[in-house]
Design a protein around this motif. Structure first.
Motif, PDB file in Angstrom:
ATOM      1  N   ARG A  14       0.823  -1.205   0.000  1.00 37.44           N
ATOM      2  CA  ARG A  14       0.000   0.000   0.000  1.00 37.44           C
ATOM      3  C   ARG A  14       0.862   1.263   0.000  1.00 37.44           C
ATOM      4  NH1 ARG A  14      -5.597  -0.880   0.449  1.00 37.44           N
ATOM      5  NH2 ARG A  14      -5.854  -3.050  -0.153  1.00 37.44           N
TER       6      ARG A  14
ATOM      7  N   GLU B  10       4.707  12.881   2.871  1.00 38.65           N
ATOM      8  CA  GLU B  10       3.263  12.682   2.935  1.00 38.65           C
ATOM      9  C   GLU B  10       2.928  11.255   3.376  1.00 38.65           C
ATOM     10  OE1 GLU B  10       1.750  15.777  -0.542  1.00 38.65           O
ATOM     11  OE2 GLU B  10       2.516  13.795  -1.124  1.00 38.65           O
ATOM     12  N   ILE B  11       3.661  10.295   2.843  1.00 43.19           N
ATOM     13  CA  ILE B  11       3.425   8.894   3.216  1.00 43.19           C
ATOM     14  C   ILE B  11       3.767   8.679   4.685  1.00 43.19           C
ATOM     15  CG2 ILE B  11       4.151   6.504   2.804  1.00 43.19           C
ATOM     16  CD1 ILE B  11       4.502   7.358  -0.187  1.00 43.19           C
TER      17      ILE B  11
ATOM     18  N   ALA C 261       1.854   1.750  -3.472  1.00 47.97           N
ATOM     19  CA  ALA C 261       0.740   2.272  -4.254  1.00 47.97           C
ATOM     20  C   ALA C 261       0.568   3.773  -4.018  1.00 47.97           C
ATOM     21  CB  ALA C 261      -0.549   1.521  -3.907  1.00 47.97           C
ATOM     22  N   LEU C 262       0.720   4.207  -2.774  1.00 51.67           N
ATOM     23  CA  LEU C 262       0.630   5.640  -2.490  1.00 51.67           C
ATOM     24  C   LEU C 262       1.697   6.409  -3.262  1.00 51.67           C
ATOM     25  CD1 LEU C 262       0.046   5.601   1.383  1.00 51.67           C
ATOM     26  CD2 LEU C 262      -1.626   6.193  -0.390  1.00 51.67           C
ATOM     27  N   ARG C 263       2.874   5.836  -3.332  1.00 49.77           N
ATOM     28  CA  ARG C 263       3.994   6.489  -4.014  1.00 49.77           C
ATOM     29  C   ARG C 263       3.798   6.504  -5.534  1.00 49.77           C
ATOM     30  NH1 ARG C 263       7.998  10.188  -3.334  1.00 49.77           N
ATOM     31  NH2 ARG C 263       9.828   9.588  -4.508  1.00 49.77           N
ATOM     32  N   THR C 264       3.418   5.370  -6.111  1.00 53.96           N
ATOM     33  CA  THR C 264       3.351   5.284  -7.570  1.00 53.96           C
ATOM     34  C   THR C 264       2.014   5.743  -8.142  1.00 53.96           C
ATOM     35  OG1 THR C 264       2.688   2.956  -7.478  1.00 53.96           O
ATOM     36  CG2 THR C 264       5.037   3.414  -7.674  1.00 53.96           C
ATOM     37  N   GLU C 265       0.922   5.359  -7.510  1.00 51.61           N
ATOM     38  CA  GLU C 265      -0.392   5.683  -8.062  1.00 51.61           C
ATOM     39  C   GLU C 265      -0.882   7.068  -7.658  1.00 51.61           C
ATOM     40  OE1 GLU C 265      -3.011   2.408  -7.171  1.00 51.61           O
ATOM     41  OE2 GLU C 265      -1.541   0.957  -7.917  1.00 51.61           O
ATOM     42  N   ARG C 266      -0.624   7.440  -6.430  1.00 51.85           N
ATOM     43  CA  ARG C 266      -1.067   8.763  -5.959  1.00 51.85           C
ATOM     44  C   ARG C 266       0.047   9.801  -6.033  1.00 51.85           C
ATOM     45  NH1 ARG C 266      -4.978   8.288  -0.740  1.00 51.85           N
ATOM     46  NH2 ARG C 266      -6.321   6.606  -1.489  1.00 51.85           N
ATOM     47  N   ARG C 267       1.252   9.348  -6.324  1.00 45.44           N
ATOM     48  CA  ARG C 267       2.413  10.232  -6.459  1.00 45.44           C
ATOM     49  C   ARG C 267       2.667  11.057  -5.196  1.00 45.44           C
ATOM     50  NH1 ARG C 267       4.140   8.252 -10.935  1.00 45.44           N
ATOM     51  NH2 ARG C 267       3.107   8.586 -12.913  1.00 45.44           N
ATOM     52  N   MET C 268       2.477  10.414  -4.052  1.00 44.90           N
ATOM     53  CA  MET C 268       2.713  11.092  -2.781  1.00 44.90           C
ATOM     54  C   MET C 268       4.210  11.135  -2.501  1.00 44.90           C
ATOM     55  SD  MET C 268      -0.395   9.538  -0.447  1.00 44.90           S
ATOM     56  CE  MET C 268      -0.142  10.623   0.953  1.00 44.90           C
ATOM     57  N   THR C 269       4.627  12.156  -1.771  1.00 45.11           N
ATOM     58  CA  THR C 269       6.028  12.262  -1.357  1.00 45.11           C
ATOM     59  C   THR C 269       6.260  11.344  -0.165  1.00 45.11           C
ATOM     60  OG1 THR C 269       5.634  14.027   0.253  1.00 45.11           O
ATOM     61  CG2 THR C 269       6.072  14.705  -2.045  1.00 45.11           C
TER      62      THR C 269
END
Length: 108
Positions: free
Chosen positions: A56, A70-71, A59-67
């Motif tokens: 997950r 942020e994660i 997924a936050l990093r690749t799909e939502r492009r979160m830093t």
């Protein structure tokens, strides 16, 4: 000013309720047996939870492009560096092992 209460996910509440159910077992032998079974199963369950979190986070990093910052905020109480380590599947034990190995390498 009172500290804001952290919202607890329902699943965490259910896990705490399951642990309370062990406490509610009146017979000491039955309670001991049930807790012992849960502890025997824990390594596998722990691994499953860690892998789920790793997937997950990725997924936050690749799909939502979160830093990573942020994660880290989503995870809570970790640094951005730790969030990145989680994405790579590095546990605390693995990080310490890697650190010891790096310290033992001459000339680096």
């Amino acid at each position: 000013m009172a500290k804001e209460e952290e919202e607890v996910p329902e699943e965490v509440t259910k896990l705490r309720e399951a642990i309370a159910a062990f406490t509610a077992i009146e017979d000491d032998a039955d309670c001991t047996a049930a807790v012992s079974q849960a502890l025997r199963d824990w390594p596998e369950l722990h691994s499953e939870l860690r892998k789920l979190r790793e997937d997950r986070v990725n997924a936050l990093r690749t799909e939502r492009r979160m830093t990573w910052a942020e994660i880290a905020g989503v995870i809570g109480k970790v640094t951005p560096e730790r969030a990145q380590q989680i994405s790579k599947g590095l546990s605390g034990a693995q990080r310490k092992k890697n650190q010891r190995a790096a310290e033992q390498r001459p000339g680096e």
